[in-house]
Design a protein around this motif. Structure first.
Motif, PDB file in Angstrom:
ATOM      1  N   ASN A   1      50.844  36.308  55.494  1.00  0.00           N
ATOM      2  CA  ASN A   1      51.432  35.868  56.768  1.00  0.00           C
ATOM      3  C   ASN A   1      50.398  35.145  57.612  1.00  0.00           C
TER       4      ASN A   1
ATOM      5  N   ALA B   1      45.281  25.868  62.091  1.00  0.00           N
ATOM      6  CA  ALA B   1      46.313  26.529  61.279  1.00  0.00           C
ATOM      7  C   ALA B   1      46.253  26.056  59.830  1.00  0.00           C
TER       8      ALA B   1
ATOM      9  N   LEU C   1      43.121  26.826  67.613  1.00  0.00           N
ATOM     10  CA  LEU C   1      43.419  27.440  66.311  1.00  0.00           C
ATOM     11  C   LEU C   1      43.616  26.378  65.233  1.00  0.00           C
TER      12      LEU C   1
ATOM     13  N   SER D   1      49.064  32.219  57.110  1.00  0.00           N
ATOM     14  CA  SER D   1      48.044  31.438  56.401  1.00  0.00           C
ATOM     15  C   SER D   1      48.243  29.927  56.544  1.00  0.00           C
TER      16      SER D   1
HETATM   17  N1  LIG Z   1      53.881  25.769  67.111  1.00  0.00           N
HETATM   18  C1  LIG Z   1      52.789  26.536  67.023  1.00  0.00           C
HETATM   19  N2  LIG Z   1      51.962  26.670  68.101  1.00  0.00           N
HETATM   20  C2  LIG Z   1      50.845  27.441  68.026  1.00  0.00           C
HETATM   21  N3  LIG Z   1      50.472  28.107  66.914  1.00  0.00           N
HETATM   22  C3  LIG Z   1      51.238  28.002  65.832  1.00  0.00           C
HETATM   23  C4  LIG Z   1      52.441  27.215  65.822  1.00  0.00           C
HETATM   24  N4  LIG Z   1      53.013  27.309  64.588  1.00  0.00           N
HETATM   25  C5  LIG Z   1      52.217  28.114  63.869  1.00  0.00           C
HETATM   26  N5  LIG Z   1      51.159  28.528  64.609  1.00  0.00           N
HETATM   27  C6  LIG Z   1      50.053  29.385  64.151  1.00  0.00           C
HETATM   28  O1  LIG Z   1      49.501  28.789  62.982  1.00  0.00           O
HETATM   29  C7  LIG Z   1      49.129  29.791  62.036  1.00  0.00           C
HETATM   30  C8  LIG Z   1      49.852  29.523  60.730  1.00  0.00           C
HETATM   31  O2  LIG Z   1      51.245  29.787  60.910  1.00  0.00           O
HETATM   32  P1  LIG Z   1      52.337  29.499  59.809  1.00  0.00           P
HETATM   33  O3  LIG Z   1      53.670  29.832  60.402  1.00  0.00           O
HETATM   34  O4  LIG Z   1      52.147  28.142  59.259  1.00  0.00           O
HETATM   35  O5  LIG Z   1      51.961  30.577  58.710  1.00  0.00           O
HETATM   36  P2  LIG Z   1      52.760  31.035  57.421  1.00  0.00           P
HETATM   37  O6  LIG Z   1      51.768  31.081  56.320  1.00  0.00           O
HETATM   38  O7  LIG Z   1      53.955  30.188  57.241  1.00  0.00           O
HETATM   39  O8  LIG Z   1      53.180  32.511  57.827  1.00  0.00           O
HETATM   40  P3  LIG Z   1      54.492  33.386  57.433  1.00  0.00           P
HETATM   41  O9  LIG Z   1      54.332  33.741  55.985  1.00  0.00           O
HETATM   42  O10 LIG Z   1      54.341  34.583  58.316  1.00  0.00           O
HETATM   43  O11 LIG Z   1      55.686  32.557  57.732  1.00  0.00           O
HETATM   44  C9  LIG Z   1      49.492  31.143  62.671  1.00  0.00           C
HETATM   45  O12 LIG Z   1      48.317  31.657  63.265  1.00  0.00           O
HETATM   46  C10 LIG Z   1      50.520  30.769  63.704  1.00  0.00           C
HETATM   47  O13 LIG Z   1      50.504  31.689  64.787  1.00  0.00           O
END
Ligand SMILES: Nc1ncnc2c1ncn2[C@@H]1O[C@H](COP(=O)(O)OP(=O)(O)OP(=O)(O)O)[C@@H](O)[C@H]1O
Length: 242
Positions: A39, A19, A17, A41
């Motif tokens: 969410n 991220a 993935l 992103s």
């Molecule tokens: N430690 C991790 N291990 C595996 N995948 C991760 C990890 N941390 C985040 N992800 C994945 O990375 C992607 C981005 O996550 P992130 O938490 O940065 O999003 P976000 O924009 O902060 O979301 P939210 O607004 O819901 O907090 C998601 O698909 C999440 O599942």
């Protein structure tokens, strides 16, 4: 204005993935910039890389022209970066004052004893907790725990403050108080990168916004322009709304 923090082609891979994918943006000294996106992103992952919780897979993070990419969190904190967490992290069985004294004692130019206590009192005033130092952290209401967490972050004397959904979970009155607190930081020249879903707060606080979608930056500019951008509206609301 020169950039205090600049991320360049920043990428984070978790297994298969991606991220965060090739993200570039900067925050100038004294700016409050929103990092937005639906969410998942990648916003918190960016914050985690800037603060050192995760090392980037690729790209660079420059802080005041020093390359801090991949440094451990305590070294990044010593450069002048502090953060709050999506879920408030405090030391529940200590008093409010002890929580802040502990933060003062862990920074680079740490002070202890009476000096730390005096400084803690000042920080309590700054966040609206004057005279509340003797209370147990676990007994505080949610907004007051947030105030205390902010005081702990400020205890590090940061040059850059990373606020990860610091305003979430507050009722409308508390939200007003929370926004005013961040305004008071802005008036003192603090530089803030703010991950936030509450658009009222983003409009009130941020001169500029960076928007991510599925790991990629899709907009970067003055807040009102960015929030009216059709790609941004589509990312938030899905196809058919822009
Ligand atoms: N430690 C991790 N291990 C595996 N995948 C991760 C990890 N941390 C985040 N992800 C994945 O990375 C992607 C981005 O996550 P992130 O938490 O940065 O999003 P976000 O924009 O902060 O979301 P939210 O607004 O819901 O907090 C998601 O698909 C999440 O599942």
């Amino acid at each position: 204005m020169s950039a205090l923090v600049r991320v360049e082609k920043l990428r984070k891979q978790f297994g298969g993935l991606t991220a965060v994918n090739n993200v570039d943006f900067s925050v100038a000294e004294g700016e409050i910039v929103a990092l937005l996106g639906p969410n998942g992103s990648g916003k918190t992952t960016v914050i985690n890389m800037i603060s050192g919780a995760f090392a980037p897979t690729a790209g660079r993070i420059m802080f005041d022209e020093a390359d801090i990419s991949g440094l451990p969190p305590h070294r990044i904190a010593h450069h002048g970066v502090a953060r709050t967490f999506q879920l408030v992290r405090v030391l529940p069985s200590l008093s409010v004052r002890q929580n802040i004294v502990a933060a003062v004692a862990f920074r680079r130019d740490a002070v202890w004893g009476e000096e730390a206590e005096t400084e803690a009192e000042k920080l309590l005033v700054d966040v609206g907790l004057a005279g509340r130092g003797h209370e147990m952290a676990q007994d505080l209401t949610y907004i007051d725990q947030k105030r205390m967490e902010l005081a702990r972050a400020l205890a590090a004397r940061p040059r850059l403050l990373l606020l990860d959904e610091w305003l979430s979970g507050l009722n409308p009155t508390e939200l007003r108080v929370g926004i005013d607190l961040i305004v008071s930081l802005r008036e003192r020249g603090m530089t803030v990168l703010l991950v936030e879903h509450i658009m009222e707060a983003v409009r009130a606080l941020c001169s500029r916004a960076v928007v991510m979608n599925v790991g990629t930056k899709i907009a970067d500019g003055p807040t009102n322009d960015v929030l009216a951008d059709e790609h941004v509206v589509r990312a938030y609301l899905g196809e058919g709304h822009a």
